[in-house]
Scaffold this motif. Sequence first.
Motif, mmCIF file in Angstrom:
data_model
loop_
_atom_site.group_PDB
_atom_site.id
_atom_site.type_symbol
_atom_site.label_atom_id
_atom_site.label_comp_id
_atom_site.label_asym_id
_atom_site.label_seq_id
_atom_site.Cartn_x
_atom_site.Cartn_y
_atom_site.Cartn_z
ATOM 1 N N PHE A 50 -2.262 -2.101 5.404
ATOM 2 C CA PHE A 50 -0.904 -2.505 5.064
ATOM 3 C C PHE A 50 -0.170 -3.009 6.306
ATOM 4 N N ALA A 100 -9.381 10.334 -6.038
ATOM 5 C CA ALA A 100 -9.344 11.628 -5.358
ATOM 6 C C ALA A 100 -9.096 12.765 -6.349
ATOM 7 N N GLU A 120 -4.818 1.039 -2.880
ATOM 8 C CA GLU A 120 -4.400 2.383 -2.482
ATOM 9 C C GLU A 120 -4.388 3.310 -3.706
ATOM 10 N N ALA A 121 -3.950 2.765 -4.843
ATOM 11 C CA ALA A 121 -3.920 3.575 -6.067
ATOM 12 C C ALA A 121 -5.338 3.998 -6.467
ATOM 13 N N TRP A 125 -11.027 15.991 0.436
ATOM 14 C CA TRP A 125 -10.015 15.975 1.502
ATOM 15 C C TRP A 125 -10.341 14.894 2.520
ATOM 16 N N LYS A 126 -11.605 14.839 2.937
ATOM 17 C CA LYS A 126 -11.995 13.786 3.883
ATOM 18 C C LYS A 126 -11.748 12.414 3.273
ATOM 19 N N SER A 174 -6.746 6.994 3.007
ATOM 20 C CA SER A 174 -5.306 6.720 3.040
ATOM 21 C C SER A 174 -4.898 6.150 4.379
ATOM 22 N N VAL A 175 -5.432 6.738 5.455
ATOM 23 C CA VAL A 175 -5.089 6.243 6.775
ATOM 24 C C VAL A 175 -5.618 4.820 6.948
ATOM 25 N N ALA A 217 -3.610 2.442 5.032
ATOM 26 C CA ALA A 217 -2.292 2.258 5.645
ATOM 27 C C ALA A 217 -2.380 1.221 6.760
ATOM 28 N N LEU A 218 -3.484 1.257 7.514
ATOM 29 C CA LEU A 218 -3.658 0.254 8.567
ATOM 30 C C LEU A 218 -3.772 -1.139 7.965
ATOM 31 N N ILE A 238 -9.634 11.422 0.836
ATOM 32 C CA ILE A 238 -8.238 10.996 0.681
ATOM 33 C C ILE A 238 -7.615 10.734 2.050
ATOM 34 N N LEU A 239 -7.944 11.566 3.031
ATOM 35 C CA LEU A 239 -7.308 11.409 4.330
ATOM 36 C C LEU A 239 -7.802 10.147 5.034
ATOM 37 N N TRP A 295 -2.760 -4.639 -2.307
ATOM 38 C CA TRP A 295 -2.856 -3.443 -1.463
ATOM 39 C C TRP A 295 -2.449 -2.198 -2.245
ATOM 40 N N ILE A 296 -1.337 -2.313 -2.970
ATOM 41 C CA ILE A 296 -0.853 -1.154 -3.731
ATOM 42 C C ILE A 296 -1.924 -0.678 -4.703
ATOM 43 N N ILE A 349 -6.150 7.126 -4.681
ATOM 44 C CA ILE A 349 -5.453 8.313 -5.157
ATOM 45 C C ILE A 349 -6.051 8.805 -6.472
#
Lengths: 499, 219
Positions: free
Chosen positions: A185, A155, A148-149, A171-172, A178-179, A182-183, A174-175, A144-145, A152
């Motif tokens: 995770f 982006a 997610e990396a 912006w769209k 990321s969200v 996060a789910l 990354i947002l 997961w990490i 980032i």
Amino acid sequence: MTFFFLLLPPVLAALLAFFVRPYRTFVGWVNAALGLVSLAAALSFAANDIALGMPLASTLQNAPTWGVVIDSLGLVEFLRADSLSALLLVCVSGVGLLTLLLSPGLWRESDYTLPQLRRYQIFMNLFIAAMLLAVSANNVGLMWIAIEATTIFSAFIIPLKVSKASVEASWKYILICSVGIALAFAGTIFAYFDFVTLSGRAENALNWTVLLQTAPNLHPEVIQLAFVFLLVGYGTKAGLAPMHTWLPDAYSEAPAPFATMSGLLIAVALYAILRWKVVVDTALGTGYTNNLLFGLGLLSLVIAAFSMVLSKNYKRLLAYSSIEHTGLTCLGLALGPLGTFAALLHLINHSLAKSMLFPLSERILHRYDTTEISKVSGLLKVMPWTAGFFAVGILALIGLPPFGIFISEFALIRAGFDGGHPWLMGIVLALLAVAFVALLNVLNRMLYGKPPYGVAVGEVNRWQIGLLSLSVVGLVILGLTLPAPLLMLLNQSVGIVSK
Amino acid sequence: MSDPVFSQLSTLGSSVVLIFGILLLWRRSVSAYVNSFRWQSMILAGILVMIGYFGHDTELYLVALVLFILKGLVLPHYLERMRIRLGVTREVDPYVNNATSLIVAGLLVMFAYVLTRPLLLITSLPTRGGIPLAVGLIFVGLFVILSRKKALTQIIGFLVLENGIVLLAAIGTYGIPLIVEMGVFLDVVMGFLVMQVLVYHIQGTFESIDVDQLNQLKH
């Protein structure tokens, strides 16, 4: 040891790019050479996995010999490269190498400034490193990490040239990602929660192999909840509808190398879903995950097919086609061993096709200075080689023989009919036909006609075309035959994921 | 032992953390958002210490320390600096007005209770009362991102969502393995960095950080 040769080169490459300031051409070349080292390491993993033979029942026994154990941190089997991982490692490092070779700043002509090139080299290599780590991590938390990396690092690449469109897209991107991630995770934590409730805390409980052993005892309701979160999370990253909205924006505004790698990003996200699917299936039986995958896969296909018809921008068109193929792959993963085989093959084929189409679309954009389909005409006269390769790429993408996608789509549809889903496959075929017409129509418009006034005629940067012919060769080989090592690797991977 | 105390403390702590999340929907000034996030992170660090103490897990002290420094001190400091540099003061005109937002937040927390029922049924952890609250906080963070217009508010919403996940991990499992926890922190820092860079880009190209102008990209 081999893991060092796999994961260290891209990190070293990023460091080199970081310390050499301003950017110099040799950095790009050294980094491409480092990419070659990674690819060699990935190939050696694949060769070893093949040599080990069918790990159907023996995955768990074989894994430790491949795992990296870091005693001081109490990490057992930290990294591993079973056949499924090796397959993706080869894909990622292979296309990664191609991308690095096609990077701006490697050859003479480039319209990026030196700081932009430096930033590109840093983050592209970190991006590749994160993807390699995601695929070779045995620990699902670590996986997961790493995923997610990837969000980032990439982006940083999208707004390489700052403009309203690229800023909006990133912006769209990354947002939403990321969200979403996060789910995923939260889903991982739900599964870990179930594990802890059953057998107490353990440092290696998030290891995929350990999870798999515990899976039969996990609580169905908890694991169902976990899988929904995981599917939504990683599905966002894979561009599954309805979480796909960032994808066309990011693909169309990012520099071509990002879009090239993104085919692999989809593969990596689907890989994460597949790993979890195995655990959940062991706990629940296959019905639950399959139904969810059918639903999301079909929705993606529908949305992508009709968006392709409506699309006025050829880069977005290719992005929607990526969503279409993600949906298709998802359906394949839900169709049992045969379908999984087809889906994995399809991932490879699709990555190959996209690895040539995005750089080509960048060439077209560069010449015509527009992404609008209606303003591009006479491509065949303006850039005959680019036009030819673009046509080949599109024909491969719509699934014509003798290209690999034809074989994998055929296998996938057959798996569907064999699995007793004739209606579903009927709908899929109809949607593929819609995409077929949309893509052919666009190709027709772009290739022929009179070139717009003021567009220069003639090819530049012919070496790019030379490199891209590698993708074509790959697609044709996969369309005519399935090389024995690849067949073995695919069979082993299917063995790992369908017990 | 002191199980009832532990149980009550953890539920109380989780509620407070959730309330700081809901504050984002209630208040309008961006500096109040930053403060909410700061306090929420500090209390979260306190909860981690408490779980570490009652659950006899020294690793959690370390996690709590990193969390306190990172999310309690460093990130709020940078958020505050961004706020001043960008000159944003208020979330003037959100997509969903504050009264409706609060009702939605209530519904989301109720939904979290429904969703986590299977989890509560199988566990006998003293901290289980906090699980639905943590999931509720995740949903509230998500709702903040969806319903607010300033890019800065969206970042804070994301950080609050992230706090919800940390709370879930702490309450539900007494903390995930340390290596994963540290990796997550690393991702949060880097994610924050890239979002910060992008916010300045948005400000530079669009001359404000209202994300409703980000609608150029269509078919």
